[in-house]
Design an enzyme around this catalytic site. Structure first.
Site, PDB file in Angstrom:
ATOM      1  N   HIS A   1      13.238  29.648  42.916  1.00 58.04           N
ATOM      2  CA  HIS A   1      11.570  29.911  42.368  1.00 58.04           C
ATOM      3  C   HIS A   1      11.363  29.144  41.346  1.00 58.04           C
ATOM      4  O   HIS A   1      10.257  29.215  40.404  1.00 58.04           O
ATOM      5  CB  HIS A   1      11.880  31.419  42.461  1.00 58.04           C
TER       6      HIS A   1
ATOM      7  N   ASN B   1       9.559  38.363  48.522  1.00 56.57           N
ATOM      8  CA  ASN B   1       8.967  37.822  49.198  1.00 56.57           C
ATOM      9  C   ASN B   1       7.974  37.772  50.254  1.00 56.57           C
ATOM     10  O   ASN B   1       7.817  38.363  51.305  1.00 56.57           O
ATOM     11  CB  ASN B   1      10.518  36.998  49.891  1.00 56.57           C
TER      12      ASN B   1
HETATM   13 FE1  HDE Z   1      15.685  37.086  42.904  1.00 53.12          FE
HETATM   14  N1  HDE Z   1      15.866  35.790  41.303  1.00 53.12           N
HETATM   15  N2  HDE Z   1      17.419  37.474  43.197  1.00 53.12           N
HETATM   16  N3  HDE Z   1      15.240  37.340  44.529  1.00 53.12           N
HETATM   17  N4  HDE Z   1      13.755  36.024  42.938  1.00 53.12           N
HETATM   18  C1  HDE Z   1      15.002  34.983  40.430  1.00 53.12           C
HETATM   19  O1  HDE Z   1      14.862  35.605  38.010  1.00 53.12           O
HETATM   20  C2  HDE Z   1      18.868  37.003  42.344  1.00 53.12           C
HETATM   21  C3  HDE Z   1      16.450  38.278  45.490  1.00 53.12           C
HETATM   22  C4  HDE Z   1      12.583  36.502  43.705  1.00 53.12           C
HETATM   23  O2  HDE Z   1       8.319  34.073  40.066  1.00 53.12           O
HETATM   24  C5  HDE Z   1      15.281  34.921  39.310  1.00 53.12           C
HETATM   25  O3  HDE Z   1      13.589  35.092  36.520  1.00 53.12           O
HETATM   26  C6  HDE Z   1      19.565  37.678  42.073  1.00 53.12           C
HETATM   27  C7  HDE Z   1      15.773  38.793  46.826  1.00 53.12           C
HETATM   28  C8  HDE Z   1      11.371  36.128  43.322  1.00 53.12           C
HETATM   29  O4  HDE Z   1       9.345  34.335  38.734  1.00 53.12           O
HETATM   30  C9  HDE Z   1      16.979  35.202  39.273  1.00 53.12           C
HETATM   31  C10 HDE Z   1      19.574  38.433  43.675  1.00 53.12           C
HETATM   32  C11 HDE Z   1      14.834  38.423  46.360  1.00 53.12           C
HETATM   33  C12 HDE Z   1      11.380  35.295  42.047  1.00 53.12           C
HETATM   34  C13 HDE Z   1      17.334  35.683  40.534  1.00 53.12           C
HETATM   35  C14 HDE Z   1      18.415  37.532  43.969  1.00 53.12           C
HETATM   36  C15 HDE Z   1      13.918  38.164  45.269  1.00 53.12           C
HETATM   37  C16 HDE Z   1      13.224  35.414  41.757  1.00 53.12           C
HETATM   38  C17 HDE Z   1      15.317  33.436  39.136  1.00 53.12           C
HETATM   39  C18 HDE Z   1      20.447  39.080  44.491  1.00 53.12           C
HETATM   40  C19 HDE Z   1      13.256  39.268  47.382  1.00 53.12           C
HETATM   41  C20 HDE Z   1      11.120  34.526  41.181  1.00 53.12           C
HETATM   42  C21 HDE Z   1      14.284  33.427  37.703  1.00 53.12           C
HETATM   43  C22 HDE Z   1      21.045  39.933  43.759  1.00 53.12           C
HETATM   44  C23 HDE Z   1      13.228  40.516  47.263  1.00 53.12           C
HETATM   45  C24 HDE Z   1       9.857  35.322  40.528  1.00 53.12           C
HETATM   46  C25 HDE Z   1      14.013  34.651  37.179  1.00 53.12           C
HETATM   47  C26 HDE Z   1       9.086  34.500  39.682  1.00 53.12           C
HETATM   48  C27 HDE Z   1      14.131  34.740  41.065  1.00 53.12           C
HETATM   49  C28 HDE Z   1      18.617  35.874  41.225  1.00 53.12           C
HETATM   50  C29 HDE Z   1      17.471  37.768  45.225  1.00 53.12           C
HETATM   51  C30 HDE Z   1      13.139  37.013  45.053  1.00 53.12           C
HETATM   52  C31 HDE Z   1      18.240  33.993  38.347  1.00 53.12           C
HETATM   53  C32 HDE Z   1      20.782  38.026  41.648  1.00 53.12           C
HETATM   54  C33 HDE Z   1      16.618  40.359  47.303  1.00 53.12           C
HETATM   55  C34 HDE Z   1      10.050  36.541  44.016  1.00 53.12           C
HETATM   56  O5  HDE Z   1      17.120  36.122  38.197  1.00 53.12           O
END
Ligand code: HDE
Length: 711
Positions: free
Chosen positions: A75, A148
């Site tokens: 992201h 999302n």
């Molecule tokens: Fe994320 N995800 N994600 N994700 N995600 C990040 O956090 C992660 C997941 C989502 O505009 C990171 O600050 C893991 C689902 C959005 O700043 C990180 C898992 C959904 C954004 C991270 C998921 C998301 C992130 C990278 C599996 C939808 C952007 C930078 C367990 C429900 C937020 C940060 C923004 C961002 C990890 C799965 C949505 C690395 C480990 C499911 C919208 O922490």
């Protein structure tokens, strides 16, 4: 310091306290010393070497050297805006969270939309899932709903997230391709991990190439809990419904937009807010009573499953409006830190194993991205609620904590900060009964990986299905290894036979009768593979109309961009009539002329050109209009780019209107044969019909005809 404006939200007042406005100010060093030369370094003589003593040079260069922070691992590319959330009706039967019980509240929010795979500078129209993260600044603490634009996720367990992301990101040997899933490692992984197939088919649909960030849905994805005052729990799924409806571009446009304006979505969001056309979404709950937890043919804790709206309707509870652009991209959009673990009383987690893993990951990532556990103190992350705790020190500590004690319990600090009772609003985790074995495995209630992708495909209109076929064909066409493509074809066949056949034909391949490796290597070496076979698929619903974009809203042309193609001598009467009607409905009308500067109408009046035909592309517009005026049409005929504009607009199924000599122009192009029968082409017609066609977004019935128009 900026002065506080009337009507500001408390959050805005808080942010304003941090704004540094250099307007009408003298240049200073970072210590406030006035500066009289920032163009020349301090040298030993005019032609001599630079002196180490030059504190101004060192300060300027050092700051510059450290301007970048690590981009988000996923992201990274994002755009943000401020706004507020308002509740329609108290939801106190479900939750005690004040933002859902107090209808007088205007809860400030900051939203960040993003793509997933690309780097910070990647183009906006990549085929990708979009992040939809909302920070609610509540008096009781900050709540982040980090979702999302698709209602499900690729994987069922957080343990697989690094694998998924390593597979989709550019390949590690050559860092190719940027912001694209169409490559071998991604499909290698997808073809071995059948739980991904549902989110994957959504990513192959038009949902992955939105027309605008303002025209996409948002989903919390996971099942959460709502907790009311009595301590009762209901399961809930959160939905954001865009007031403008859900609309997308075609893949051909997406590819061209990425070249013509890589900031297309970011610009669109920014400009809509600047012109006062505030983007709006309604928030909806899908409520599942505790006793219904096991009622469905799928597990509500499985994040690769949606709950069809036809089975559990979405109850609309309020509206979010985005009404203010950030002052500074880095300070706000880049530094904003979302944490799914930021939760408030009245909302709680479920045992979704993906959500549980996220609770750890986000705090961890902010530490390396923002460099300190004090990231909560950055203005955009600072809670509206007062925070008092015993966490201390660390990099970039900006709070000056008073007193002798930084521990609990204490007497020396008067016992403060003291604990709150639940009745005083303290957070209290829902007391879910747990009696289980410690186990590393996947529940068989998560084993059906095929029913919902099949339901999704069945629920689409023919034109949407065609886009899915084209997307699979394009993506797999970019894969080099035949064994990966073969596996994918076999898996797609388990979703839908016709879909697989069309894709196989496009690839020039046969669908294999069987595949070598057992599916779901990904589940675990000792897993019972037969539990995860396609034969587990169920048919609990013939169709879910809510999944098709054809059932969205087609009411408004607000902010739609209409190109008026002209050269000198265009008919003012034609132009003025159409412009007024369109602008009356808040569309954006732009004069696209054969040259820049000003262009003369047939009344000899000069009109400011918005853009010359050479500096724009048809894909940046939703519709075109060609007014009459013989001189203008003659001049346009000599500029080939105008024809390209018209043919592309036709190819992308958009509305076209022409009056008087404008008709001659269209008749002389290769779309002449289609002019009379097309539902979205208007010659000397009522402007209202043109407006309706723009609101309808596209005339998909035209799709077969567009095959023969090459541009
Ligand atoms: Fe994320 N995800 N994600 N994700 N995600 C990040 O956090 C992660 C997941 C989502 O505009 C990171 O600050 C893991 C689902 C959005 O700043 C990180 C898992 C959904 C954004 C991270 C998921 C998301 C992130 C990278 C599996 C939808 C952007 C930078 C367990 C429900 C937020 C940060 C923004 C961002 C990890 C799965 C949505 C690395 C480990 C499911 C919208 O922490």
């Amino acid at each position: 310091m900026a002065s506080k404006k009337k009507g500001n939200s408390k959050k805005q007042d808080q942010l304003d306290d941090f704004i540094v406005d250099g307007k009408d100010q003298t240049l200073t060093s970072r210590q406030g010393v006035k500066v009289n030369d920032t163009n020349n370094s301090l040298k030993s003589g005019e032609r001599g070497s630079t002196l180490l003593e030059d504190f101004l040079l060192r300060e300027k260069i050092t700051s510059f050297d450290h301007e970048r922070i690590p981009e988000r691992i996923v992201h990274a590319r994002g755009s943000g805006a401020h706004g507020f959330f308002e509740l329609y009706e108290s939801q106190d039967k479900y939750t005690k969270a004040e933002l859902f019980t107090d209808t007088k509240r205007k809860t400030p929010v900051f939203v960040r939309f993003s793509t997933v795979a690309g780097s910070k500078g990647s183009p906006d129209l990549a085929r990708d899932v979009r992040g939809f993260a909302v920070k609610f600044y509540n008096e009781e603490g900050t709540w982040d709903l980090v979702g999302n634009n698709m209602p499900i996720f690729f994987i069922q367990d957080a343990m697989k997230f690094p694998d998924l992301i390593h597979a989709v990101k550019p390949e590690p040997n050559n860092e190719i391709p940027q912001a694209a899933s169409a490559h071998d490692t991604f499909y290698d992984f997808i073809s071995l991990t059948t739980e991904t197939l549902h989110n994957h088919i959504w990513a192959m649909s038009d949902r992955a190439i939105p027309r605008s960030l303002r025209m996409m849905e948002g989903f919390g994805i996971h099942t959460y809990r709502l907790i009311n005052k009595k301590g009762e729990s209901h399961f809930v799924k959160f939905h954001w419904k865009p007031v403008l409806g859900v609309h997308s571009v075609t893949w051909d446009e997406a590819v061209r937009i990425n070249g013509a304006d890589p900031d297309f979505h970011r610009r669109d969001l920014w400009e809509a807010i600047e012109m006062g056309q505030f983007p709006e979404w309604e928030l909806g709950f899908q409520i599942i009573p505790e006793e219904d937890e096991h009622k469905y043919d799928f597990d509500i804790l499985d994040p690769t499953k949606l709950i069809p709206e036809e089975m559990v309707p979405v109850q609309i509870v309020g509206k979010m409006t985005l009404n203010r652009n950030p002052e500074n991209f880095f300070a706000e959009t880049e530094q904003v830190a979302f944490l799914p673990g930021n939760i408030i009383p009245g909302i709680d987690f479920s045992n979704d194993p993906l959500l549980q893993g996220r609770l750890f990951s986000y705090r961890d990532t902010q530490l390396s991205r923002l460099g300190s556990p004090n990231f909560h103190q950055i203005p955009i992350n600072k809670p509206l609620a007062q925070s008092h705790h015993n966490q201390r020190d660390g990099h970039m500590q900006t709070e000056i904590s008073k007193g002798q004690t930084a521990y609990f319990p204490n007497t020396l600090g008067g016992g403060c900060p003291h604990l709150a009772k639940i009745s005083e609003g303290a957070f209290h985790s829902y007391e879910e009964r747990i009696d289980a074995k410690k186990i590393r495995s996947r529940s068989t209630s998560f084993s059906d990986h095929f029913s919902q992708p099949a339901l999704f495909y069945r629920s689409l209109q023919e034109w949407e299905q065609q886009h899915v076929i084209d997307a699979y064909s394009f993506e797999l066409g970019k894969v080099n290894h035949d064994h990966i493509k073969s596996r994918m074809l076999w898996l797609i066949k388990q979703i839908n036979n016709d879909l697989a056949k069309s894709v196989a034909d496009n690839l020039g391949m046969k669908i294999p009768k069987t595949i070598d490796n057992p599916i779901n290597q990904a589940i675990g070496a000792d897993a019972t593979v037969k539990d995860f076979q396609p034969s587990k698929a169920k048919n609990y619903l013939d169709e879910s109309p809510a999944l098709s974009q054809s059932n969205t809203k087609f009411e408004s042309i607000a902010t739609r961009q209409v190109a008026v193609l002209v050269s000198d001598g265009f008919s003012f009467e034609d132009f003025d009539k159409v412009r007024k009607a369109l602008e009356n409905k808040n569309a954006v009308v732009k004069l696209v002329a054969s040259h820049g500067g000003t262009v003369k109408c047939d009344n000899k009046k000069d009109h400011k050109v918005d853009t010359s035909i050479d500096t724009t592309e048809s894909v940046l517009f939703d519709a075109i209009y060609i007014p009459g005026g013989k001189k203008s049409i003659d001049a346009m005929t000599k500029v080939a780019k105008f024809e390209k504009f018209v043919l592309e607009t036709f190819k992308h199924c958009k509305a076209i209107a022409a009056d008087n000599e404008g008709e001659t122009y269209l008749r002389n192009t290769r779309i002449d044969d289609y002019l009379d029968d097309d539902k979205a082409i208007f010659i000397n017609c009522e402007v209202q019909d043109f407006i309706k066609a723009i609101a309808n977004h596209r005339n998909w019935e035209r799709m077969p005809a567009t095959k023969s128009i090459a541009v």
